[in-house]
Write a protein that holds these residues in place. Structure first.
Motif, PDB file in Angstrom:
ATOM      1  N   ARG A 109       0.837  -1.210   0.000  1.00 22.90           N
ATOM      2  CA  ARG A 109       0.000   0.000   0.000  1.00 22.90           C
ATOM      3  C   ARG A 109       0.867   1.253   0.000  1.00 22.90           C
ATOM      4  O   ARG A 109       0.529   2.255  -0.649  1.00 22.90           O
ATOM      5  N   GLN A 110       1.983   1.217   0.741  1.00 23.78           N
ATOM      6  CA  GLN A 110       2.867   2.376   0.812  1.00 23.78           C
ATOM      7  C   GLN A 110       3.647   2.567  -0.478  1.00 23.78           C
ATOM      8  O   GLN A 110       3.970   3.694  -0.860  1.00 23.78           O
ATOM      9  N   ASP A 111       3.945   1.456  -1.152  1.00 21.37           N
ATOM     10  CA  ASP A 111       4.813   1.495  -2.322  1.00 21.37           C
ATOM     11  C   ASP A 111       4.305   0.504  -3.370  1.00 21.37           C
ATOM     12  O   ASP A 111       4.756  -0.634  -3.437  1.00 21.37           O
ATOM     13  N   PRO A 112       3.305   0.880  -4.169  1.00 23.10           N
ATOM     14  CA  PRO A 112       2.741  -0.038  -5.167  1.00 23.10           C
ATOM     15  C   PRO A 112       3.832  -0.539  -6.111  1.00 23.10           C
ATOM     16  O   PRO A 112       4.742   0.188  -6.494  1.00 23.10           O
ATOM     17  N   GLY A 113       3.726  -1.808  -6.473  1.00 22.27           N
ATOM     18  CA  GLY A 113       4.763  -2.418  -7.305  1.00 22.27           C
ATOM     19  C   GLY A 113       4.730  -1.931  -8.734  1.00 22.27           C
ATOM     20  O   GLY A 113       3.673  -1.881  -9.365  1.00 22.27           O
ATOM     21  N   GLU A 114       5.885  -1.585  -9.271  1.00 22.43           N
ATOM     22  CA  GLU A 114       6.016  -1.181 -10.661  1.00 22.43           C
ATOM     23  C   GLU A 114       6.789  -2.208 -11.481  1.00 22.43           C
ATOM     24  O   GLU A 114       6.972  -2.048 -12.675  1.00 22.43           O
ATOM     25  N   TYR A 115       7.260  -3.267 -10.793  1.00 22.77           N
ATOM     26  CA  TYR A 115       8.122  -4.231 -11.456  1.00 22.77           C
ATOM     27  C   TYR A 115       7.730  -5.662 -11.109  1.00 22.77           C
ATOM     28  O   TYR A 115       7.032  -5.927 -10.137  1.00 22.77           O
ATOM     29  N   PHE A 116       8.213  -6.577 -11.949  1.00 19.28           N
ATOM     30  CA  PHE A 116       8.395  -7.964 -11.552  1.00 19.28           C
ATOM     31  C   PHE A 116       9.885  -8.116 -11.270  1.00 19.28           C
ATOM     32  O   PHE A 116      10.721  -7.569 -11.997  1.00 19.28           O
ATOM     33  N   PHE A 117      10.206  -8.854 -10.213  1.00 19.12           N
ATOM     34  CA  PHE A 117      11.605  -9.108  -9.884  1.00 19.12           C
ATOM     35  C   PHE A 117      11.961 -10.523 -10.311  1.00 19.12           C
ATOM     36  O   PHE A 117      11.413 -11.485  -9.762  1.00 19.12           O
ATOM     37  N   LEU A 118      12.861 -10.665 -11.274  1.00 19.42           N
ATOM     38  CA  LEU A 118      13.365 -11.993 -11.590  1.00 19.42           C
ATOM     39  C   LEU A 118      14.558 -12.236 -10.674  1.00 19.42           C
ATOM     40  O   LEU A 118      15.632 -11.678 -10.864  1.00 19.42           O
ATOM     41  N   LEU A 119      14.339 -13.064  -9.670  1.00 17.85           N
ATOM     42  CA  LEU A 119      15.338 -13.319  -8.642  1.00 17.85           C
ATOM     43  C   LEU A 119      16.197 -14.512  -9.047  1.00 17.85           C
ATOM     44  O   LEU A 119      15.679 -15.604  -9.282  1.00 17.85           O
ATOM     45  N   VAL A 120      17.504 -14.294  -9.145  1.00 18.48           N
ATOM     46  CA  VAL A 120      18.448 -15.365  -9.460  1.00 18.48           C
ATOM     47  C   VAL A 120      19.301 -15.615  -8.216  1.00 18.48           C
ATOM     48  O   VAL A 120      20.025 -14.715  -7.770  1.00 18.48           O
ATOM     49  N   GLN A 121      19.185 -16.797  -7.650  1.00 16.66           N
ATOM     50  CA  GLN A 121      19.999 -17.147  -6.487  1.00 16.66           C
ATOM     51  C   GLN A 121      21.425 -17.422  -6.965  1.00 16.66           C
ATOM     52  O   GLN A 121      21.670 -18.385  -7.688  1.00 16.66           O
ATOM     53  N   ASP A 122      22.352 -16.559  -6.557  1.00 19.28           N
ATOM     54  CA  ASP A 122      23.720 -16.659  -7.074  1.00 19.28           C
ATOM     55  C   ASP A 122      24.648 -17.432  -6.139  1.00 19.28           C
ATOM     56  O   ASP A 122      25.605 -18.060  -6.592  1.00 19.28           O
ATOM     57  N   ALA A 123      24.371 -17.392  -4.844  1.00 21.82           N
ATOM     58  CA  ALA A 123      25.146 -18.151  -3.857  1.00 21.82           C
ATOM     59  C   ALA A 123      24.306 -18.279  -2.601  1.00 21.82           C
ATOM     60  O   ALA A 123      23.448 -17.431  -2.320  1.00 21.82           O
ATOM     61  N   GLY A 124      24.521 -19.346  -1.836  1.00 22.56           N
ATOM     62  CA  GLY A 124      23.735 -19.546  -0.627  1.00 22.56           C
ATOM     63  C   GLY A 124      22.350 -20.088  -0.933  1.00 22.56           C
ATOM     64  O   GLY A 124      22.071 -20.563  -2.038  1.00 22.56           O
ATOM     65  N   GLN A 125      21.475 -19.971   0.057  1.00 21.56           N
ATOM     66  CA  GLN A 125      20.126 -20.532  -0.055  1.00 21.56           C
ATOM     67  C   GLN A 125      19.089 -19.454   0.284  1.00 21.56           C
ATOM     68  O   GLN A 125      19.379 -18.497   0.993  1.00 21.56           O
ATOM     69  N   CYS A 126      17.874 -19.657  -0.197  1.00 20.99           N
ATOM     70  CA  CYS A 126      16.759 -18.760   0.137  1.00 20.99           C
ATOM     71  C   CYS A 126      15.447 -19.503  -0.089  1.00 20.99           C
ATOM     72  O   CYS A 126      15.291 -20.200  -1.092  1.00 20.99           O
ATOM     73  N   ARG A 127      14.537 -19.358   0.848  1.00 17.91           N
ATOM     74  CA  ARG A 127      13.182 -19.891   0.676  1.00 17.91           C
ATOM     75  C   ARG A 127      12.265 -18.716   0.334  1.00 17.91           C
ATOM     76  O   ARG A 127      12.178 -17.748   1.088  1.00 17.91           O
ATOM     77  N   VAL A 128      11.586 -18.819  -0.807  1.00 16.38           N
ATOM     78  CA  VAL A 128      10.673 -17.769  -1.262  1.00 16.38           C
ATOM     79  C   VAL A 128       9.240 -18.238  -1.062  1.00 16.38           C
ATOM     80  O   VAL A 128       8.892 -19.356  -1.457  1.00 16.38           O
ATOM     81  N   GLU A 129       8.439 -17.392  -0.445  1.00 16.87           N
ATOM     82  CA  GLU A 129       7.023 -17.690  -0.252  1.00 16.87           C
ATOM     83  C   GLU A 129       6.210 -16.533  -0.822  1.00 16.87           C
ATOM     84  O   GLU A 129       6.367 -15.388  -0.408  1.00 16.87           O
ATOM     85  N   GLN A 130       5.358 -16.847  -1.801  1.00 18.23           N
ATOM     86  CA  GLN A 130       4.454 -15.833  -2.350  1.00 18.23           C
ATOM     87  C   GLN A 130       3.131 -16.502  -2.680  1.00 18.23           C
ATOM     88  O   GLN A 130       3.062 -17.361  -3.572  1.00 18.23           O
TER      89      GLN A 130
END
Length: 308
Positions: free
Chosen positions: A71-92
């Motif tokens: 609400r504070q910052d409406p999205g203007e983009y899609f983010f193509l996230l590339v995991q380059d090192a390490g780990q990450c769990r994405v929840e959407q």
């Protein structure tokens, strides 16, 4: 897999790194793993073809984009996230993905999202693709979050184009167009073959909660079952395919967190450091912590702290 970028990790106050993430990527809230007020990380930007791109390095607990943030910052983009090192769990929404180096996830900026790093160092490259361009080309097919499977040949082609754009600054309009066409082809094949990410299951929700609350010593199987609105017996049935119980999973995740913290320590008093780490990672019984740690890693916590 060879990294696309080599960002640096440096001690930064939490509020400064959070401000940098907000400046570059939009409204996100950063939750540190430690209570020192400092995280190891960095945020840099560069132009990759026509796309603004963020290179984010951090060792936080999680980064969250909430409904309030949107609400504070409406999205203007899609983010193509590339995991380059390490780990990450994405929840959407209903989509959950465990990202390892090389994995990609298309994040929809107008939907709440959570990125769990679990206190481990992570490097990510985020291509910011204008939302109106994506919606004009692909419509609703690109919304709501999308995991891009490395088993699909199109994944390899996308990664190759990203690497090429990173190497060759300048006239990259053709590469950018090829990249968007590859995304469109992937979306089309996903719809045609039913490869869209499955809805979140009770087990995946349970695993996400364990990762999120494992450092809380009051959080246990009973609390987990309560939050999921199921009985403890039903919860155990859902864990059977993993060959472990909710309690074992929680203990193992706490031990992994403690091991990562001890491995990263540089203190001169490892005994004091071990005690602090044990309590910070959800253990309230030191003898039990020492026993389980040695059983899992074949070494005492103090030995791991000194070796690193």
């Amino acid at each position: 897999m060879q990294s696309l970028m080599t960002p640096g990790h440096r001690p930064v106050p939490v509020e400064i790194l959070e401000a940098e993430i907000r400046r570059v990527c939009g409204s996100f809230n950063l939750e540190p793993m430690r209570r020192t007020g400092v995280v190891d990380g960095d945020v840099t930007t560069r132009r990759v073809g026509p796309f603004d791109t963020a290179v984010v390095a951090l060792d936080a607990s999680e980064v969250v984009r909430s409904t309030r943030s949107i609400r504070q910052d409406p999205g203007e983009y899609f983010f193509l996230l590339v995991q380059d090192a390490g780990q990450c769990r994405v929840e959407q929404g209903d989509h959950v993905a465990e990202l390892s180096p090389g994995d990609m996830f298309l994040v929809d900026s107008v939907k709440p999202s959570t990125f769990l790093y679990r206190g481990e160092r992570s490097n990510q490259v985020s291509l910011h693709i204008p939302r109106d361009e994506m919606m004009h080309r692909f419509g609703a097919a690109c919304t709501g979050g999308l995991s891009i499977s490395r088993n699909d040949p199109l994944w390899l082609a996308m990664r190759a184009v990203i690497a090429k754009m990173l190497l060759e600054e300048g006239a990259q309009a053709q590469l950018a167009e090829a990249f968007l066409c590859l995304i469109g082809a992937y979306l089309h094949s996903s719809r045609a073959t039913g490869m869209a990410a499955p809805a979140e299951t009770l087990l995946s929700r349970a695993l996400a909660m364990i990762d999120r609350y494992r450092a809380d010593p009051t959080f246990g199987p009973r609390e987990l079952a309560f939050r999921l609105n199921v009985s403890e017996r039903m919860l155990q049935r859902h864990f059977r395919p993993l060959g472990e119980t909710p309690s074992h999973r929680l203990i193992n995740r706490r031990l992994e967190l403690a091991h990562a913290r001890l491995s990263a320590r540089k203190g001169d008093q490892p005994s004091e450091g071990v005690t602090a780490v044990a309590f910070d990672c959800g253990f309230n019984d030191l003898s039990y912590f020492y026993r389980e740690f040695r059983k899992k890693y074949g070494a005492t916590p103090g030995t791991v702290a000194r070796c690193h």
